[in-house]
Enzyme design. Sequence first.
Site, PDB file in Angstrom:
ATOM      1  N   ARG A 269      -6.842  10.321  -7.123  1.00 58.84           N
ATOM      2  CA  ARG A 269      -6.872   9.537  -6.688  1.00 58.84           C
ATOM      3  C   ARG A 269      -7.957   9.809  -4.979  1.00 58.84           C
ATOM      4  NH1 ARG A 269      -2.067   6.159  -5.108  1.00 58.84           N
ATOM      5  NH2 ARG A 269      -3.740   5.266  -3.192  1.00 58.84           N
TER       6      ARG A 269
ATOM      7  N   ASP B  50      -2.973   5.022   0.333  1.00 55.15           N
ATOM      8  CA  ASP B  50      -3.965   3.397   0.390  1.00 55.15           C
ATOM      9  C   ASP B  50      -4.100   3.449   2.366  1.00 55.15           C
ATOM     10  OD1 ASP B  50      -4.222   2.988  -2.451  1.00 55.15           O
ATOM     11  OD2 ASP B  50      -2.008   2.377  -2.100  1.00 55.15           O
TER      12      ASP B  50
ATOM     13  N   ALA C 218       0.672  -0.935   0.375  1.00 56.42           N
ATOM     14  CA  ALA C 218       0.021   0.844  -0.312  1.00 56.42           C
ATOM     15  C   ALA C 218       0.501   1.234  -0.196  1.00 56.42           C
ATOM     16  CB  ALA C 218      -0.986   0.320   1.697  1.00 56.42           C
ATOM     17  N   ASP C 219       0.269   2.537  -0.630  1.00 55.36           N
ATOM     18  CA  ASP C 219       1.123   3.216  -0.591  1.00 55.36           C
ATOM     19  C   ASP C 219       0.410   4.544   0.792  1.00 55.36           C
ATOM     20  OD1 ASP C 219      -0.757   5.058  -1.409  1.00 55.36           O
ATOM     21  OD2 ASP C 219       0.151   4.715  -3.566  1.00 55.36           O
ATOM     22  N   SER C 220       0.688   5.947   0.708  1.00 57.56           N
ATOM     23  CA  SER C 220       0.848   6.727   1.595  1.00 57.56           C
ATOM     24  C   SER C 220      -0.725   6.737   1.800  1.00 57.56           C
ATOM     25  CB  SER C 220       1.455   8.370   1.863  1.00 57.56           C
ATOM     26  OG  SER C 220       1.203   8.296   0.429  1.00 57.56           O
TER      27      SER C 220
END
Lengths: 75, 332
Positions: free
Chosen positions: B262, A37, A33-35
């Site tokens: 995102r 996520d 996971a990245d930050s």
Amino acid sequence: MFEKIVEIVVDQLGLDNADHITPKTSLMKDLEADSLDAVEIIMALEDEFDIEIPDEEAEKFKNIGDITKYIKENK
Amino acid sequence: MGNQLRPVGILGTGSYLPEKIITNHDIEKMVDTSDEWIVTRTGIKERRIADKDTATSDLATKAALKALEDANVSAEEIDLIILATLTPDMLIPATACIVQNNIGAKNAAAFDLEAGCSGFIYSLTVGKQFIATGMYKKVLVIGAEVLSKFVDWSDRNTCVLFGDGAGAVVLGETKEGMGMLSEHMGANGEGGKFLNIPAGGSKIPLSVSSIEERLNYIKMDGSEVFKFAVRAMHKASLEALKLSGHDIEDIDYLVPHQANTRIINSAMKKLKLDIEKVYVNLDKVANTSAASVPIALDEAIKQGAIKKGDLVLLVGFGAGLTWGASVIRWNK
């Protein structure tokens, strides 16, 4: 509690299954996971358990076990 | 006269982007970052940057002239100019007054409105009231920013996010049942600390020390803003739809504030709206704050994505913290 958290993690990260996920599993190191996520998972947990997890607390979580402990203690 | 409110619609749109492009690869040479990192976390590939002699009013003027032409309205017909920006030319006079002079809108009142990246939706909502009540016939609403002059180009967390540009719309009376159906605005000042430019105002005036501490640049707590943004887009959209009496399934097209793919994807997942119905141009223009919604709206219309009769939802969020949404039955 742990199972529900794993369910949310699996959904948010779009994983095929929850195999190999244990309390020791790290979102970023083990599940890539990245930050952002991680922020989305925290948001989903906040909504699910109706709590607030401040940033400075979230930054201390090393694995899913830490998250479970925090939610149990603060719910 | 009478107490009946008049239906208000967008009669024309226009936008302008500066020519100079800064790609992620250009930024790789300035700070420790990578194209891959920026694209996966923001969706941004490049942004437009004004040259050193170009101010917010210059971009606003070009967008405004295009919107007037598109609406087939002359500058003299404009009764009011509302310009949304957080990067005015100067503290005084209002940038709207500079634009008023530039375009020759000599019959117009003019003021700036600052509501961060929600500024355009706030301005649209304010402008609508004057036409709805019959006080004014034509209102020019502009969102314009030169953020590149307020970005800390040594801060890799923020300098990759922003771009410059302007968008404008002309508001006027439309047919009953068409145009701007409902609006929602909100603010939470407690979150003001998460996104600000600390110095340059009356609290911390510009000084050698405030500049040395780089307090004259945009500061942002990324993860707090991310959480706020997703929830604000969701909430604002539902509030505006409730007022207009529609469900999310009724929406033909959604034009969101262009901050981060995102954020948009996460909010659309919460809203259960197909991403195919969402206009995204932030890969090319990055976050242009108050200019982002009118630029995206103008592009979506010119590309034929929004057609007459479509139900369109505009939604934004920004510094303040602020948020806003507008439901429009497209009337043109």
